[in-house]
Design an enzyme around this catalytic site. Structure first.
Site, PDB file in Angstrom:
ATOM      1  N   SER A   1       0.866  -1.195   0.000  1.00 29.02           N
ATOM      2  CA  SER A   1       0.000   0.000   0.000  1.00 29.02           C
ATOM      3  C   SER A   1       0.891   1.230   0.000  1.00 29.02           C
ATOM      4  O   SER A   1       2.028   1.189   0.500  1.00 29.02           O
ATOM      5  CB  SER A   1      -0.864  -0.005   1.269  1.00 29.02           C
ATOM      6  OG  SER A   1      -1.486   1.260   1.458  1.00 29.02           O
TER       7      SER A   1
ATOM      8  N   TYR B   1      -2.054   0.011  10.152  1.00 35.47           N
ATOM      9  CA  TYR B   1      -2.071  -0.723   8.872  1.00 35.47           C
ATOM     10  C   TYR B   1      -0.809  -0.419   8.056  1.00 35.47           C
ATOM     11  O   TYR B   1      -0.162  -1.329   7.527  1.00 35.47           O
ATOM     12  CB  TYR B   1      -3.326  -0.318   8.113  1.00 35.47           C
ATOM     13  CG  TYR B   1      -3.419  -0.729   6.671  1.00 35.47           C
ATOM     14  CD1 TYR B   1      -3.933  -1.967   6.310  1.00 35.47           C
ATOM     15  CD2 TYR B   1      -3.036   0.153   5.655  1.00 35.47           C
ATOM     16  CE1 TYR B   1      -4.051  -2.324   4.966  1.00 35.47           C
ATOM     17  CE2 TYR B   1      -3.147  -0.192   4.317  1.00 35.47           C
ATOM     18  CZ  TYR B   1      -3.662  -1.436   3.985  1.00 35.47           C
ATOM     19  OH  TYR B   1      -3.769  -1.774   2.656  1.00 35.47           O
TER      20      TYR B   1
HETATM   21  N1  LIG Z   1      -8.613  -1.177  -1.773  1.00 38.86           N
HETATM   22  C1  LIG Z   1      -7.608  -0.310  -1.765  1.00 38.86           C
HETATM   23  O1  LIG Z   1      -7.784   0.892  -2.051  1.00 38.86           O
HETATM   24  C2  LIG Z   1      -6.212  -0.790  -1.440  1.00 38.86           C
HETATM   25  C3  LIG Z   1      -5.168   0.141  -1.513  1.00 38.86           C
HETATM   26  C4  LIG Z   1      -3.874  -0.284  -1.224  1.00 38.86           C
HETATM   27  C5  LIG Z   1      -3.646  -1.612  -0.902  1.00 38.86           C
HETATM   28  N2  LIG Z   1      -4.682  -2.505  -0.838  1.00 38.86           N
HETATM   29  C6  LIG Z   1      -4.372  -3.897  -0.534  1.00 38.86           C
HETATM   30  O2  LIG Z   1      -4.897  -4.695  -1.567  1.00 38.86           O
HETATM   31  C7  LIG Z   1      -5.218  -6.006  -1.050  1.00 38.86           C
HETATM   32  C8  LIG Z   1      -6.620  -6.380  -1.437  1.00 38.86           C
HETATM   33  O3  LIG Z   1      -7.506  -5.443  -0.813  1.00 38.86           O
HETATM   34  P1  LIG Z   1      -9.010  -5.272  -1.300  1.00 38.86           P
HETATM   35  O4  LIG Z   1      -9.288  -3.823  -1.234  1.00 38.86           O
HETATM   36  O5  LIG Z   1      -9.240  -6.036  -2.559  1.00 38.86           O
HETATM   37  O6  LIG Z   1      -9.791  -5.956  -0.073  1.00 38.86           O
HETATM   38  P2  LIG Z   1     -11.265  -6.528   0.034  1.00 38.86           P
HETATM   39  O7  LIG Z   1     -12.095  -6.235  -1.168  1.00 38.86           O
HETATM   40  O8  LIG Z   1     -11.785  -6.103   1.362  1.00 38.86           O
HETATM   41  O9  LIG Z   1     -11.018  -8.120   0.039  1.00 38.86           O
HETATM   42  C9  LIG Z   1     -10.210  -8.687   1.027  1.00 38.86           C
HETATM   43  C10 LIG Z   1     -10.211 -10.191   0.832  1.00 38.86           C
HETATM   44  O10 LIG Z   1      -9.382 -10.789   1.836  1.00 38.86           O
HETATM   45  C11 LIG Z   1     -10.143 -11.694   2.630  1.00 38.86           C
HETATM   46  N3  LIG Z   1      -9.592 -11.666   3.973  1.00 38.86           N
HETATM   47  C12 LIG Z   1      -9.515 -10.624   4.820  1.00 38.86           C
HETATM   48  N4  LIG Z   1      -8.947 -10.991   5.962  1.00 38.86           N
HETATM   49  C13 LIG Z   1      -8.629 -12.295   5.838  1.00 38.86           C
HETATM   50  C14 LIG Z   1      -8.033 -13.251   6.681  1.00 38.86           C
HETATM   51  N5  LIG Z   1      -7.649 -12.927   7.920  1.00 38.86           N
HETATM   52  N6  LIG Z   1      -7.853 -14.520   6.231  1.00 38.86           N
HETATM   53  C15 LIG Z   1      -8.273 -14.864   4.984  1.00 38.86           C
HETATM   54  N7  LIG Z   1      -8.842 -13.999   4.139  1.00 38.86           N
HETATM   55  C16 LIG Z   1      -9.035 -12.737   4.569  1.00 38.86           C
HETATM   56  C17 LIG Z   1     -11.577 -11.189   2.495  1.00 38.86           C
HETATM   57  O11 LIG Z   1     -12.558 -12.170   2.752  1.00 38.86           O
HETATM   58  P3  LIG Z   1     -13.161 -12.408   4.250  1.00 38.86           P
HETATM   59  O12 LIG Z   1     -13.575 -11.080   4.783  1.00 38.86           O
HETATM   60  O13 LIG Z   1     -14.302 -13.370   4.052  1.00 38.86           O
HETATM   61  O14 LIG Z   1     -12.047 -13.029   5.035  1.00 38.86           O
HETATM   62  C18 LIG Z   1     -11.586 -10.812   1.017  1.00 38.86           C
HETATM   63  O15 LIG Z   1     -11.690 -11.962   0.211  1.00 38.86           O
HETATM   64  C19 LIG Z   1      -4.967  -5.923   0.459  1.00 38.86           C
HETATM   65  O16 LIG Z   1      -3.695  -6.452   0.754  1.00 38.86           O
HETATM   66  C20 LIG Z   1      -4.996  -4.425   0.741  1.00 38.86           C
HETATM   67  O17 LIG Z   1      -4.250  -4.102   1.882  1.00 38.86           O
HETATM   68  C21 LIG Z   1      -5.949  -2.113  -1.096  1.00 38.86           C
END
Ligand SMILES: NC(=O)c1ccc[n+]([C@@H]2O[C@H](COP(=O)([O-])OP(=O)(O)OC[C@H]3O[C@@H](n4cnc5c(N)ncnc54)[C@H](OP(=O)(O)O)[C@@H]3O)[C@@H](O)[C@H]2O)c1
Length: 235
Positions: A140, A153
């Site tokens: 991130s 985070y």
């Molecule tokens: N969205 C952004 O703007 C953004 C920006 C920078 C970086 N990121 C990074 O990108 C990655 C993906 O984020 P996203 O935005 O796509 O998230 P998201 O839509 O909230 O999806 C997160 C996924 O991870 C699963 N998950 C969460 N905690 C978990 C755990 N303890 N064990 C197993 N599965 C788990 C969730 O399912 P369950 O809830 O059912 O477990 C879901 O499938 C992350 O590493 C995040 O830090 C995101």
């Protein structure tokens, strides 16, 4: 294509929605076999239903027993070419300042974002090295920028970045990438900005071409911003 022992295998954590699901769909469409997890089994099963070659293993990456189940699912497929540490914990919402950040919540963030990826890597390192495979940790901008409220985070992502950098130095036979995907319109992003309209953020599938460049091992190990990788794709 009928999967055989030469068909590449990926493990993508957090594959039920957001970036993990978008990547899983793209890999499955390219004929990969993919193991995915998420804590909510109903959401996970519904998300990957109908995707050929995808194995869903519900559980929490912070749980050692679940990590063993993931490793067993990979072992059953006979190889590992790609390991993506995508599952992540944001922590409390709204985001607290460090002065007020509950330490138990910080422990949970670190368990999911730092310790679990390392432990899972340790379990699967031999399989990944056997294919000279690719390890991707999803980072991130909060790992390198000092945004108020993002200290818990963000510091976990900084630690994850350093794990990736040292793993790359220790295993030059692997391709090890930390990637900053940029803002995306996902559930996690909405939790970071509760009550705000985030519909102007890019959909996570727009980031997938950047990840696929890393999967193709086009770049040396290191930290990359998806925006830079995408610029190169479209230039
Ligand atoms: N969205 C952004 O703007 C953004 C920006 C920078 C970086 N990121 C990074 O990108 C990655 C993906 O984020 P996203 O935005 O796509 O998230 P998201 O839509 O909230 O999806 C997160 C996924 O991870 C699963 N998950 C969460 N905690 C978990 C755990 N303890 N064990 C197993 N599965 C788990 C969730 O399912 P369950 O809830 O059912 O477990 C879901 O499938 C992350 O590493 C995040 O830090 C995101």
């Amino acid at each position: 294509m009928t999967p055989d022992s030469a068909t590449p295998v990926a493990l993508v954590t957090g594959g039920s929605q957001g970036l993990g699901l978008a990547l899983t769909r793209a890999l499955a469409a390219s004929g990969w076999r993919v193991v995915v997890d998420a804590r909510h089994s109903d959401v996970l099963d519904a998300a990957v239903r109908g995707l050929a070659g995808v194995t869903a293993v519900a559980g929490d990456v912070a749980d050692p027993g679940h990590r063993a189940e993931l490793a067993a699912a990979v072992a059953a497929l006979g190889r590992l070419d790609l390991l993506v540490h995508n599952a992540s914990s944001l922590g409390p919402s709204p985001l607290p300042t460090l002065a007020t950040h509950p330490v138990d919540e910080l422990e949970r963030i670190y368990a999911v974002n730092v310790l679990a990826p390392l432990a899972l890597t340790q379990l699967l390192l031999d399989e990944l090295r056997a294919t000279h495979g690719t390890l991707i940790t999803v980072s991130s901008d909060a790992a390198v920028e000092a945004y108020p409220g993002w200290g818990g985070y963000g510091s976990s992502k900084a630690a994850l970045d350093q794990l990736a950098a040292v793993l790359a130095a220790e295993h030059p036979d692997l391709h090890v990438y930390a990637v900053d995907p940029g803002d995306m319109n996902t559930a996690m992003h909405q939790r970071a900005f509760p009550g705000e309209d985030i519909s102007d953020r890019p959909d996570p599938q727009t980031v997938v071409p950047a990840l696929l460049r890393l999967v193709r091992q086009e770049l040396p190990s290191g930290r990359h911003r998806a925006a830079d990788l995408l610029t190169a794709v479209t230039a």
